[in-house]
Design an enzyme around this catalytic site. Sequence first.
Site, PDB file in Angstrom:
ATOM      1  N   GLY A  99       0.806  -1.221   0.000  1.00 41.55           N
ATOM      2  CA  GLY A  99       0.000   0.000   0.000  1.00 41.55           C
ATOM      3  C   GLY A  99       0.839   1.270   0.000  1.00 41.55           C
ATOM      4  O   GLY A  99       0.539   2.224  -0.716  1.00 41.55           O
ATOM      5  N   THR A 100       1.893   1.287   0.793  1.00 43.29           N
ATOM      6  CA  THR A 100       2.696   2.505   0.931  1.00 43.29           C
ATOM      7  C   THR A 100       3.317   2.892  -0.411  1.00 43.29           C
ATOM      8  O   THR A 100       3.243   4.053  -0.827  1.00 43.29           O
ATOM      9  CB  THR A 100       3.803   2.293   1.987  1.00 43.29           C
ATOM     10  OG1 THR A 100       3.170   1.914   3.219  1.00 43.29           O
ATOM     11  CG2 THR A 100       4.631   3.540   2.204  1.00 43.29           C
ATOM     12  N   CYS A 158      -2.999  12.002  23.039  1.00 41.96           N
ATOM     13  CA  CYS A 158      -2.024  12.510  24.003  1.00 41.96           C
ATOM     14  C   CYS A 158      -0.872  13.217  23.307  1.00 41.96           C
ATOM     15  O   CYS A 158      -0.303  12.718  22.344  1.00 41.96           O
ATOM     16  CB  CYS A 158      -1.506  11.343  24.822  1.00 41.96           C
ATOM     17  SG  CYS A 158       0.234  11.364  25.158  1.00 41.96           S
ATOM     18  N   ALA A 169      -2.094  -6.846   0.013  1.00 42.89           N
ATOM     19  CA  ALA A 169      -2.633  -8.201   0.188  1.00 42.89           C
ATOM     20  C   ALA A 169      -2.743  -8.626   1.649  1.00 42.89           C
ATOM     21  O   ALA A 169      -3.646  -9.380   2.020  1.00 42.89           O
ATOM     22  CB  ALA A 169      -1.739  -9.195  -0.564  1.00 42.89           C
ATOM     23  N   HIS A 170      -1.840  -8.115   2.480  1.00 43.77           N
ATOM     24  CA  HIS A 170      -1.829  -8.615   3.874  1.00 43.77           C
ATOM     25  C   HIS A 170      -3.015  -8.122   4.702  1.00 43.77           C
ATOM     26  O   HIS A 170      -3.212  -8.553   5.829  1.00 43.77           O
ATOM     27  CB  HIS A 170      -0.489  -8.292   4.560  1.00 43.77           C
ATOM     28  CG  HIS A 170      -0.255  -6.839   4.881  1.00 43.77           C
ATOM     29  ND1 HIS A 170      -0.275  -6.361   6.168  1.00 43.77           N
ATOM     30  CD2 HIS A 170       0.011  -5.771   4.094  1.00 43.77           C
ATOM     31  CE1 HIS A 170      -0.008  -5.059   6.158  1.00 43.77           C
ATOM     32  NE2 HIS A 170       0.171  -4.684   4.915  1.00 43.77           N
ATOM     33  N   THR A 207      12.303  -6.945 -10.356  1.00 43.07           N
ATOM     34  CA  THR A 207      11.765  -8.298 -10.537  1.00 43.07           C
ATOM     35  C   THR A 207      10.532  -8.481  -9.651  1.00 43.07           C
ATOM     36  O   THR A 207      10.547  -8.137  -8.470  1.00 43.07           O
ATOM     37  CB  THR A 207      12.847  -9.346 -10.180  1.00 43.07           C
ATOM     38  OG1 THR A 207      13.961  -9.104 -11.025  1.00 43.07           O
ATOM     39  CG2 THR A 207      12.344 -10.770 -10.376  1.00 43.07           C
ATOM     40  N   GLN A 265      -7.744  -0.377   3.237  1.00 44.08           N
ATOM     41  CA  GLN A 265      -8.580  -1.048   4.243  1.00 44.08           C
ATOM     42  C   GLN A 265      -9.896  -1.561   3.680  1.00 44.08           C
ATOM     43  O   GLN A 265     -10.654  -2.224   4.396  1.00 44.08           O
ATOM     44  CB  GLN A 265      -8.878  -0.098   5.428  1.00 44.08           C
ATOM     45  CG  GLN A 265      -7.666   0.206   6.300  1.00 44.08           C
ATOM     46  CD  GLN A 265      -7.188  -0.993   7.143  1.00 44.08           C
ATOM     47  OE1 GLN A 265      -7.920  -1.972   7.364  1.00 44.08           O
ATOM     48  NE2 GLN A 265      -5.961  -0.940   7.617  1.00 44.08           N
TER      49      GLN A 265
HETATM   50  C1  LIG Z   1      -5.063   2.859   5.084  1.00 43.97           C
HETATM   51  C2  LIG Z   1      -3.698   2.284   4.872  1.00 43.97           C
HETATM   52  N1  LIG Z   1      -2.935   2.754   3.878  1.00 43.97           N
HETATM   53  C3  LIG Z   1      -1.716   2.258   3.632  1.00 43.97           C
HETATM   54  C4  LIG Z   1      -1.191   1.253   4.410  1.00 43.97           C
HETATM   55  C5  LIG Z   1       0.180   0.750   4.105  1.00 43.97           C
HETATM   56  O1  LIG Z   1       0.155  -0.496   3.484  1.00 43.97           O
HETATM   57  P1  LIG Z   1       1.476  -1.425   3.452  1.00 43.97           P
HETATM   58  O2  LIG Z   1       1.664  -1.910   4.845  1.00 43.97           O
HETATM   59  O3  LIG Z   1       1.135  -2.519   2.509  1.00 43.97           O
HETATM   60  O4  LIG Z   1       2.600  -0.592   2.961  1.00 43.97           O
HETATM   61  C6  LIG Z   1      -1.951   0.727   5.465  1.00 43.97           C
HETATM   62  C7  LIG Z   1      -1.403  -0.334   6.338  1.00 43.97           C
HETATM   63  O5  LIG Z   1      -1.099  -0.118   7.480  1.00 43.97           O
HETATM   64  C8  LIG Z   1      -3.233   1.267   5.706  1.00 43.97           C
HETATM   65  O6  LIG Z   1      -4.002   0.814   6.698  1.00 43.97           O
END
Ligand SMILES: Cc1ncc(COP(=O)(O)O)c(C=O)c1O
Length: 379
Positions: free
Chosen positions: A70-71, A328, A199-200, A236, A178
């Site tokens: 995702g990142t 906090c 995927a995770h 790759t 999500q």
């Molecule tokens: C909303 C959201 N965006 C992006 C990410 C990042 O995904 P990844 O861990 O596959 O880089 C996450 C995971 O924590 C997430 O919950």
Amino acid sequence: MRIYLDNAATTPLDPDVFEAMKPFMLEDFGNPSSTHAHGRKVRAAIESARKKIAELLNCTPGEIIFTSGGTEADNAIINSSISTYGIRHVISSPIEHHAVESTLHNLQKQGVIQLHHVSLDNKGHVDMSHLEELLKANPHALVSLMHANNEIGNVLDIEQVASLCEKYTAYFHSDTVQTIGHYRHDLQKIKIHGLTAAAHKFHGPKGVGFMFIRKDKKIQPFVHGGAQERNMRGGTENVYGIVGLAKALEIAYREMDEHERYIKSLKARMIEKLRTTIPGVEFHGDSENLDRSLYTVLNVSLPESDENEMLLFNLDLQGISASGGSACSSGAAQGSHVLAALYPQSKRGAIRFSFSKYNKPEDIDVAVKVLSELCKIPA
Ligand SMILES: Cc1ncc(COP(=O)(O)O)c(C=O)c1O
């Protein structure tokens, strides 16, 4: 036996996904870019995974680009849409995931973009009329708004945002990390330009994901160095990861309605039990609203107490894995930027419980009992 209630962080691998991946970890090890038989076999597996994902999301295979998760996908779409289209204004929110939020702040710091934050209502939902005002004032902007918030669970109406973006010719990216694998996305219907998946988050492997880039809104590559992914992402490919991703998504779609019903019932059970055992309990964002929040996430807001600082640690000691985040700003603990944005003055405790198909109703009962004991309330 430990109880795992942190499925928004990551989910356990489905054993059927592991079985699908195994041959590509052992015998089918070729490099997909090789033109010999070893390579061709693996290339075919990647293309069949891409086709499967495209079918499920109702888009074309060429619009799916595999990434490390995702990142990377968020970084790629944001950076490359801005450079490809010469975008100067970005509309986003203060409660995006760091993958979006830090990327945008970095671009703003470098003077590449001007960042505009849309207002949120008191539950953390996007104020659509303010979004329209921002779009009107900044046409051709990039809009980056997440489909569902990973901390508080709020779900955004991305169809409505996509229509507004179309009206003001904005590029619309949504972090759907999500929601992919938990909700159906019909990409013929939703006029979004880019979305992201990992995927995770749906019982697939870690370190693999994808981005969808609409074919008439192509962007330049973000990771350079090879012709992989149709010149869109060098390196790759994570072959067994990609195979596992497609399998996990296939299972998620096949079982989605049943799982949604079941997981929603776990969440409703927890809301009800917490209400009856912990006086003054509340829920952050709109996470108690079963219609406008992720059915997988419940963010519990606990009355102010000296015990709150140690709650997560103590839950862990008692065998429960959950997640935290508090508004906090004492400096001792790194607070959640989401809760800090929504509740700047709050000293209440925050625990995020997140559920999956592998949780049982007993997990919920035990977690509520332990939490109420830690809050010094006899269950
Ligand atoms: C909303 C959201 N965006 C992006 C990410 C990042 O995904 P990844 O861990 O596959 O880089 C996450 C995971 O924590 C997430 O919950």
